[in-house]
Design a protein around this motif. Structure first.
Motif, PDB file in Angstrom:
ATOM      1  N   CYS A   1      -6.703   6.872   6.887  1.00 56.53           N
ATOM      2  CA  CYS A   1      -5.438   6.700   7.594  1.00 56.53           C
ATOM      3  C   CYS A   1      -4.750   8.043   7.796  1.00 56.53           C
ATOM      4  O   CYS A   1      -3.853   8.165   8.622  1.00 56.53           O
ATOM      5  CB  CYS A   1      -4.539   5.735   6.827  1.00 56.53           C
ATOM      6  SG  CYS A   1      -4.299   6.178   5.106  1.00 56.53           S
TER       7      CYS A   1
ATOM      8  N   CYS B   1     -12.701   6.855   0.891  1.00 49.79           N
ATOM      9  CA  CYS B   1     -11.364   7.313   0.503  1.00 49.79           C
ATOM     10  C   CYS B   1     -10.974   6.799  -0.867  1.00 49.79           C
ATOM     11  O   CYS B   1     -10.399   7.519  -1.658  1.00 49.79           O
ATOM     12  CB  CYS B   1     -10.328   6.911   1.543  1.00 49.79           C
ATOM     13  SG  CYS B   1      -8.667   7.377   1.069  1.00 49.79           S
TER      14      CYS B   1
ATOM     15  N   ASP C   1       0.870  -1.172   0.000  1.00 47.45           N
ATOM     16  CA  ASP C   1       0.000   0.000   0.000  1.00 47.45           C
ATOM     17  C   ASP C   1       0.908   1.223   0.000  1.00 47.45           C
ATOM     18  O   ASP C   1       1.848   1.292   0.797  1.00 47.45           O
ATOM     19  CB  ASP C   1      -0.878  -0.004   1.255  1.00 47.45           C
ATOM     20  CG  ASP C   1      -1.941   1.064   1.162  1.00 47.45           C
ATOM     21  OD1 ASP C   1      -3.074   0.736   0.823  1.00 47.45           O
ATOM     22  OD2 ASP C   1      -1.613   2.240   1.422  1.00 47.45           O
TER      23      ASP C   1
ATOM     24  N   HIS D   1       0.604   4.168   1.054  1.00 50.31           N
ATOM     25  CA  HIS D   1       0.683   4.985   2.269  1.00 50.31           C
ATOM     26  C   HIS D   1       1.383   4.296   3.427  1.00 50.31           C
ATOM     27  O   HIS D   1       1.322   4.751   4.574  1.00 50.31           O
ATOM     28  CB  HIS D   1      -0.700   5.500   2.660  1.00 50.31           C
ATOM     29  CG  HIS D   1      -1.220   6.460   1.641  1.00 50.31           C
ATOM     30  ND1 HIS D   1      -2.175   6.120   0.728  1.00 50.31           N
ATOM     31  CD2 HIS D   1      -0.851   7.736   1.351  1.00 50.31           C
ATOM     32  CE1 HIS D   1      -2.388   7.146  -0.076  1.00 50.31           C
ATOM     33  NE2 HIS D   1      -1.602   8.140   0.278  1.00 50.31           N
TER      34      HIS D   1
ATOM     35  N   ASN E   1      -6.308  11.602   1.610  1.00 50.09           N
ATOM     36  CA  ASN E   1      -5.001  12.008   1.098  1.00 50.09           C
ATOM     37  C   ASN E   1      -4.888  12.108  -0.420  1.00 50.09           C
ATOM     38  O   ASN E   1      -3.846  12.482  -0.935  1.00 50.09           O
ATOM     39  CB  ASN E   1      -3.925  11.061   1.636  1.00 50.09           C
ATOM     40  CG  ASN E   1      -4.299   9.610   1.427  1.00 50.09           C
ATOM     41  OD1 ASN E   1      -4.926   9.263   0.427  1.00 50.09           O
ATOM     42  ND2 ASN E   1      -3.942   8.753   2.366  1.00 50.09           N
TER      43      ASN E   1
ATOM     44  N   ARG F   1     -11.159   9.298  -7.852  1.00 50.88           N
ATOM     45  CA  ARG F   1     -10.765   8.724  -6.573  1.00 50.88           C
ATOM     46  C   ARG F   1     -11.977   8.363  -5.702  1.00 50.88           C
ATOM     47  O   ARG F   1     -11.980   7.337  -5.048  1.00 50.88           O
ATOM     48  CB  ARG F   1      -9.853   9.716  -5.822  1.00 50.88           C
ATOM     49  CG  ARG F   1      -9.375   9.237  -4.472  1.00 50.88           C
ATOM     50  CD  ARG F   1      -8.385   8.097  -4.586  1.00 50.88           C
ATOM     51  NE  ARG F   1      -7.985   7.593  -3.274  1.00 50.88           N
ATOM     52  CZ  ARG F   1      -7.120   6.618  -3.076  1.00 50.88           C
ATOM     53  NH1 ARG F   1      -6.556   6.026  -4.092  1.00 50.88           N
ATOM     54  NH2 ARG F   1      -6.816   6.215  -1.867  1.00 50.88           N
TER      55      ARG F   1
HETATM   56  S1  SF4 Z   1      -7.831   5.117   4.081  1.00 45.43           S
HETATM   57 FE1  SF4 Z   1      -7.514   5.549   1.916  1.00 45.43          FE
HETATM   58  S2  SF4 Z   1      -5.345   6.011   1.710  1.00 45.43           S
HETATM   59 FE2  SF4 Z   1      -5.644   5.046   3.701  1.00 45.43          FE
HETATM   60  S3  SF4 Z   1      -5.207   2.869   3.341  1.00 45.43           S
HETATM   61 FE3  SF4 Z   1      -7.409   3.188   3.073  1.00 45.43          FE
HETATM   62  S4  SF4 Z   1      -7.703   3.570   0.890  1.00 45.43           S
HETATM   63 FE4  SF4 Z   1      -5.538   3.837   1.334  1.00 45.43          FE
END
Ligand code: SF4
Lengths: 430, 164
Positions: A309, A372, A129, A131, A391, A397
């Motif tokens: 996150c 998200c 991932d 992030h 983010n 998105r």
């Molecule tokens: S909250 Fe969004 S950016 Fe964070 S892990 Fe999940 S999909 Fe990815």
């Protein structure tokens, strides 16, 4: 020889006393994280073993973490079946750092790893991932990789082909004004250096503002470092890190710290005066399209999202409740809240935060990624605009390429929920 | 010789290459259908099966930025495309090497749709424009992975060596 923190971590993990920037090393991995895309990792892992006559066994089940978060509870037959296959694999391999769809243990992967103490200062952490940069907040060298690369890690326990990255040092000094938040620091930085400004580099954060910042705020900053292209963001571990790991994660063993040498070789040094910052907004459709809140004030918003996150932790929910208390969410605006973990959900419930938000008209969703990435909940209608604490604002998105996403802090999101238009929380006497 | 079939600007994200809503589809054999799903014309062209192998997509800076989803590479690999860009985002580049998607880093590339290009070891020659552009080579280990046929055979070899 003077070294950056990442040089030191990579040297230790590759069994060397020193590594040069640009060297290609093969570090041992301390923690390997996947979410639902473990389904693809499993597939590739079994491919590697094909024809070898060897029994497919992961290198170390204690060092693998798997967290269901992207599509929870499952939205489709396909996802549910993938999750089932992963559960079977986890049982076969004896992987116990597994967080299934359970109110008590679930959460977004980048919240679960710190919250359960799976990440420590000095670790090499990889995750399927992007992030995964988040865990630099605890002083680890932590970065995102693809599923096939993860299959290779599950097999060999090392990352092949890691170039020792150059480091940009970012020094943040000065006190943030009320309702100017860590999110504003990182959005400001991304706007300044652009979406590729730190490509193949690490961003190391220093300065009194960072030292005084909670681990939650540091996670926000490291989380979004990847939006400047960075391999990872990192805040060298300190007393705050130890306090977080002891109090939040219940870690009892020794926590050795690693730091950069003062005269280490830095690619460049960027200084930020936090006291002069105002709330920042990343405008559609790139994260580096950053403007000051005043430049987009008044833009009509259809959906407010607080979560992810990046900014779905207790302090974010607390800020939102503080601003929204006694107000109603504007007509024709909907507000979705999705806490980053089951633990945060419970804390917010117990502290009465949900009551405030629900009375105002917010919808509280279960912990997870939710809107998200726009595959599961909270998709946008054609032509709609969202203002979100997440983010990414890339086209499509939030599930719809014909919609727009603006990114901001929890404070901006909350103030804007009341008015229904982008609003500066530092004005208006909240 | 290969033809350019599409040209993009900077910062083409993995959400554009392979939108998140198709992420439950993971197997490399199943992802090609959704390549550039929201760029309707390009998606239609690719799925028409009329695009020859080694056709070229031109990208600007930071091609493949965003998520680590490997589908963004397998979907392009499935159409046997070559991606030439000024530069690539880190995870996308490594994924493409691991999966055998051909990527060429060419900082000064200038090419338009229908231009014919010749790619050699260190240069891209744009026959239509009569101009030549330098390539930045992949690292030594990356080249080894490419030569091994991708990361799966490369890691398999390491696994066998390690178990002896
Ligand atoms: S909250 Fe969004 S950016 Fe964070 S892990 Fe999940 S999909 Fe990815």
């Amino acid at each position: 020889m003077k070294q950056t923190i990442v040089q030191k971590i990579l040297a230790r993990a590759s069994g060397k006393s020193f590594v040069n920037i640009g060297d290609i090393v093969e570090p041992k991995v301390d923690l390997a994280m996947s979410h639902e895309n473990a389904a693809l990792v499993m597939n590739q892992f079994l491919e590697i073993y094909k024809g070898t006559g060897l029994d497919p066994k992961v290198w170390d089940p204690n060092k693998i973490a798997i967290i269901f978060d992207h599509r929870v509870p499952a939205e489709s037959r396909k996802t549910a079946t993938n999750q089932k296959k992963i559960r079977n694999f986890i049982a076969e391999q004896g992987i116990f750092k597994f967080h299934d769809i359970r109110g008590d243990e679930m959460g977004i992967c980048h919240q679960i790893l710190p919250q359960y103490g799976y990440v420590r200062p000095g670790y090499v952490v990889v995750g399927t991932d992007s992030h995964t940069t988040s865990h630099g907040a605890l002083g680890a060298f932590s970065f995102g990789i693809g599923a096939t690369e993860m299959a290779s890690v599950w097999t060999l326990g090392v990352m092949l082909n890691v170039p020792v990255p150059p480091t940009i040092k970012v020094v943040v000094n000065g006190a943030l004004k009320k309702y100017v938040q860590p999110k504003d620091i990182i959005l400001y930085l991304i706007g300044k250096i652009t979406a590729e400004g730190a490509n193949f580099k690490v961003i190391e954060f220093h300065g009194e503002t960072i030292r005084n910042m909670s681990t939650s705020g540091r996670i926000t900053i490291c989380n979004m470092s990847v939006e400047a292209g960075a391999t990872s963001g990192i805040v060298p571990g300190d007393e705050e890190t130890i306090k977080y790991l002891r109090e939040e994660a219940g870690v009892t063993e020794d926590i050795p710290l690693v730091n950069s040498d003062d005269e280490a070789e830095f690619d460049k040094i960027i200084e930020i005066d936090a006291s002069s910052l105002v709330p920042q907004i990343a405008c559609p459709h790139t994260v580096d399209n950053v403007k000051q809140v005043g430049d987009v004030e008044g833009t009509k918003i259809d959906q407010i999202v607080i979560g992810s996150c990046t900014n779905g932790r207790l302090d974010d929910l607390e800020t939102a409740a503080q601003i929204i208390k006694g107000h109603k969410i504007a007509k024709n605006t909907r507000m979705l809240v999705f806490p980053a973990s089951g633990k945060i959900y419970r804390q917010a419930m117990e502290k009465g935060i949900f009551e405030i938000l629900m009375n105002a008209g917010a919808v509280i969703a279960n912990p997870g990624c939710g809107p998200c990435l726009g595959v599961h909940q909270g998709a946008l209608g054609d032509g709609e605009k969202a203002l979100s604490t997440t983010n990414r604002n890339f086209k499509g998105r939030m599930g719809n390429p014909d919609a727009e996403v603006y990114l901001c802090s929890a404070a901006v999101a909350a103030a804007s929920a009341i008015t229904g238009v982008i609003t500066d929380p530092t004005k208006g006497g909240y | 010789m290969s033809k350019v079939i599409y040209k993009f600007g900077d910062d083409i994200s993995t959400d554009i290459i392979y939108p998140g809503r198709f992420m439950a589809t993971v197997l490399p054999s199943e992802t090609p259908e959704f390549a550039f799903a929201d760029e309707k014309d390009l998606n239609k062209l690719l799925n028409s099966k009329t695009v020859p192998a080694d056709s070229i997509i031109i990208g600007g800076k930071n091609f493949g930025c965003g998520s680590s989803r490997e589908q963004a590479c397998s979907t392009l690999k499935g159409h046997e495309l070559i991606i030439i860009a000024k530069n690539f985002a880190r995870i996308f580049l490594q994924n493409s090497i691991n999966l055998g998607l051909k990527t060429v880093i060419c900082p000064d590339i200038d090419a338009d749709v229908n231009d014919e290009l010749e790619i050699s070891e260190d240069k891209v020659f744009n026959k239509t424009k009569g101009k030549e552009y330098n390539i930045i080579p992949h690292t030594k280990t990356q080249q080894e992975i490419i030569q091994a046929g991708g990361l799966i055979p490369y890691s398999r070899k390491r696994l066998i060596e390690g178990s002896k």
